[in-house]
Design an enzyme around this catalytic site. Structure first.
Site, PDB file in Angstrom:
ATOM      1  N   ARG A  50      -4.756   3.661  -5.490  1.00 28.53           N
ATOM      2  CA  ARG A  50      -4.619   2.293  -4.675  1.00 28.53           C
ATOM      3  C   ARG A  50      -6.034   1.882  -4.056  1.00 28.53           C
ATOM      4  NH1 ARG A  50       0.094   1.116   0.034  1.00 28.53           N
ATOM      5  NH2 ARG A  50      -1.668   2.478   0.915  1.00 28.53           N
ATOM      6  N   LYS A 149      -5.816  -3.811   0.213  1.00 29.94           N
ATOM      7  CA  LYS A 149      -5.698  -3.211   1.502  1.00 29.94           C
ATOM      8  C   LYS A 149      -7.277  -3.346   2.368  1.00 29.94           C
ATOM      9  CE  LYS A 149      -3.438   0.721   3.958  1.00 29.94           C
ATOM     10  NZ  LYS A 149      -3.021   0.021   4.920  1.00 29.94           N
ATOM     11  N   GLU A 182       6.874  -8.617   5.137  1.00 30.79           N
ATOM     12  CA  GLU A 182       6.701  -7.207   5.734  1.00 30.79           C
ATOM     13  C   GLU A 182       6.258  -7.269   7.060  1.00 30.79           C
ATOM     14  OE1 GLU A 182       3.295  -5.238   4.030  1.00 30.79           O
ATOM     15  OE2 GLU A 182       2.117  -7.141   3.640  1.00 30.79           O
TER      16      GLU A 182
HETATM   17  N1  PXG Z   1       2.072  -3.294   4.942  1.00 29.19           N
HETATM   18  C1  PXG Z   1       0.958  -3.289   5.545  1.00 29.19           C
HETATM   19  C2  PXG Z   1       0.554  -4.543   5.954  1.00 29.19           C
HETATM   20  C3  PXG Z   1       0.403  -2.063   5.893  1.00 29.19           C
HETATM   21  O1  PXG Z   1      -0.975  -2.046   6.299  1.00 29.19           O
HETATM   22  C4  PXG Z   1       2.028  -0.982   4.928  1.00 29.19           C
HETATM   23  C5  PXG Z   1       2.791  -2.036   4.839  1.00 29.19           C
HETATM   24  C6  PXG Z   1       2.670   0.284   4.281  1.00 29.19           C
HETATM   25  O2  PXG Z   1       2.302   0.729   3.412  1.00 29.19           O
HETATM   26  P1  PXG Z   1       2.325   2.552   3.035  1.00 29.19           P
HETATM   27  O3  PXG Z   1       1.516   2.430   1.824  1.00 29.19           O
HETATM   28  O4  PXG Z   1       1.490   3.297   4.123  1.00 29.19           O
HETATM   29  O5  PXG Z   1       3.429   3.108   3.074  1.00 29.19           O
HETATM   30  C7  PXG Z   1       0.877  -0.874   5.437  1.00 29.19           C
HETATM   31  C8  PXG Z   1       0.038   0.379   5.524  1.00 29.19           C
HETATM   32  C9  PXG Z   1      -1.235   0.813  11.985  1.00 29.19           C
HETATM   33  C10 PXG Z   1      -1.668   0.811  10.477  1.00 29.19           C
HETATM   34  O6  PXG Z   1      -2.185   1.303  12.841  1.00 29.19           O
HETATM   35  C11 PXG Z   1      -0.767   0.582   9.329  1.00 29.19           C
HETATM   36  C12 PXG Z   1      -1.265   0.595   8.063  1.00 29.19           C
HETATM   37  C13 PXG Z   1      -2.567   0.780   7.874  1.00 29.19           C
HETATM   38  C14 PXG Z   1      -3.501   0.984   8.813  1.00 29.19           C
HETATM   39  C15 PXG Z   1      -3.019   0.984  10.136  1.00 29.19           C
HETATM   40  O7  PXG Z   1      -0.149   0.382  12.015  1.00 29.19           O
HETATM   41  N2  PXG Z   1      -0.269   0.445   7.150  1.00 29.19           N
END
Ligand code: PXG
Length: 289
Positions: A50, A149, A182
């Site tokens: 990713r 991301k 989301e």
């Molecule tokens: N949606 C968004 C916008 C994200 O940033 C997820 C979904 C979940 O994806 P994964 O691949 O992790 O299952 C994310 C991921 C935080 C934080 O501090 C969260 C993410 C990244 C960095 C920091 O809450 N999220």
């Protein structure tokens, strides 16, 4: 703490990025948040893939191979004796000048931090969590695709501040048409009549790796899992609701905009997914040591 920065392992104090780095000046870069459970990296290959896919989308040529990047990740964990932890892998556009043109940034910067994270209060992992809908809408995929991301998380930070104002830990974001997208750092699922629903990627959400895992586990447990657009009405009237994310893991949502979801407790489907996730995460992954 030992940090990986551009080919070297340095102390936290030495881990410094230039003020001319376009990651800092423009949010020009990509990142991954990755978990280690029980001395194993959770879905390592998918996170690395990713990261490179996001880099490709923004034409950022990562100067090391995926295999070398994996070794950076594993070695940073080893140097910090990580068994259970949260790893941040970042690639910035690198040092440039004060113009936004990435042509003037000759070499991307790579850094890796292996630490820990606790996103939500412990008791909410048992009792469930309240959330609110943010007025801030999720970025449209035709503008900056949420599948990238990127280091520019302002869209989500603005929504998170609305959660703070409401005194809850997380905010739900809708797309431009009011379809549920989301949360600021997690994907959303609802359960209705024993069917698990989650929004499709194309509406403009991150293709979450924990989301993929939860969908697989849901199917393994014998539930029908459907990617389908839904509205706040469907959330308010769902039997159950839960969120998934690398930092959040899997957590029940029991209140949305002051509407109680189901009976106000983590329901049976959510509880089954949460347990299956814990078990899966602790027994799968790439060995660190
Ligand atoms: N949606 C968004 C916008 C994200 O940033 C997820 C979904 C979940 O994806 P994964 O691949 O992790 O299952 C994310 C991921 C935080 C934080 O501090 C969260 C993410 C990244 C960095 C920091 O809450 N999220």
């Amino acid at each position: 703490m030992v940090i990986y920065l551009d080919g070297k392992f340095v102390s936290e104090d030495e881990a410094k990025i230039s003020v001319f780095d376009h990651g800092v000046l423009y949010g020009d870069g990509v990142f991954e948040g990755i978990r280690a459970y029980n001395s194993r990296i959770f879905r390592c290959e998918e996170h690395i893939d990713r990261l490179y896919a996001a880099a490709k989308a923004i034409m950022l040529n990562i100067p090391i191979s995926k295999q070398e990047m994996t070794e950076v990740l594993l070695e940073t964990c080893r140097k910090n004796n990580i068994k259970d932890g949260y790893i941040r892998l970042v690639v910035t556009r690198g040092k440039g000048d004060l113009g936004l043109n990435p042509k003037n940034c000759p070499s991307p910067s790579i850094f890796c931090i292996a630490a820990t994270i606790q996103l939500y209060p412990e008791e909410m992992y048992i009792k469930g969590m309240p959330i609110v809908t943010a007025a801030q809408r999720r970025n449209k995929a035709t503008i900056v695709d949420p599948q990238i991301k990127s280091l520019n998380y302002l869209n989500n930070i603005l929504a998170k501040m609305e959660a703070n104002r409401a005194g809850v830990p997380e905010a739900l974001m809708l797309d431009h048409d009011g379809i549920v997208a989301e949360c600021t750092g997690d994907n959303i699922f609802i359960v209705k009549d024993n069917v698990i629903y989650t929004p499709p990627i194309h509406i403009g959400i991150l293709d979450g790796i924990t989301r993929r895992t939860a969908m697989e586990l849901g199917e393994k447990l014998g539930y029908k899992v459907v990617e389908k657009e839904f509205t706040l009405f469907n959330v308010y009237n769902a039997d159950e609701c839960f969120l998934t994310g690398t930092a959040a893991e899997a957590i029940a949502v029991t209140n949305v905009d002051e509407r109680v979801i189901g009976d106000g407790q983590a329901g049976p489907v959510t509880t089954a997914i949460l347990h299956a996730f814990k078990e899966y995460a602790n027994s799968n992954g790439t060995d660190i040591y």
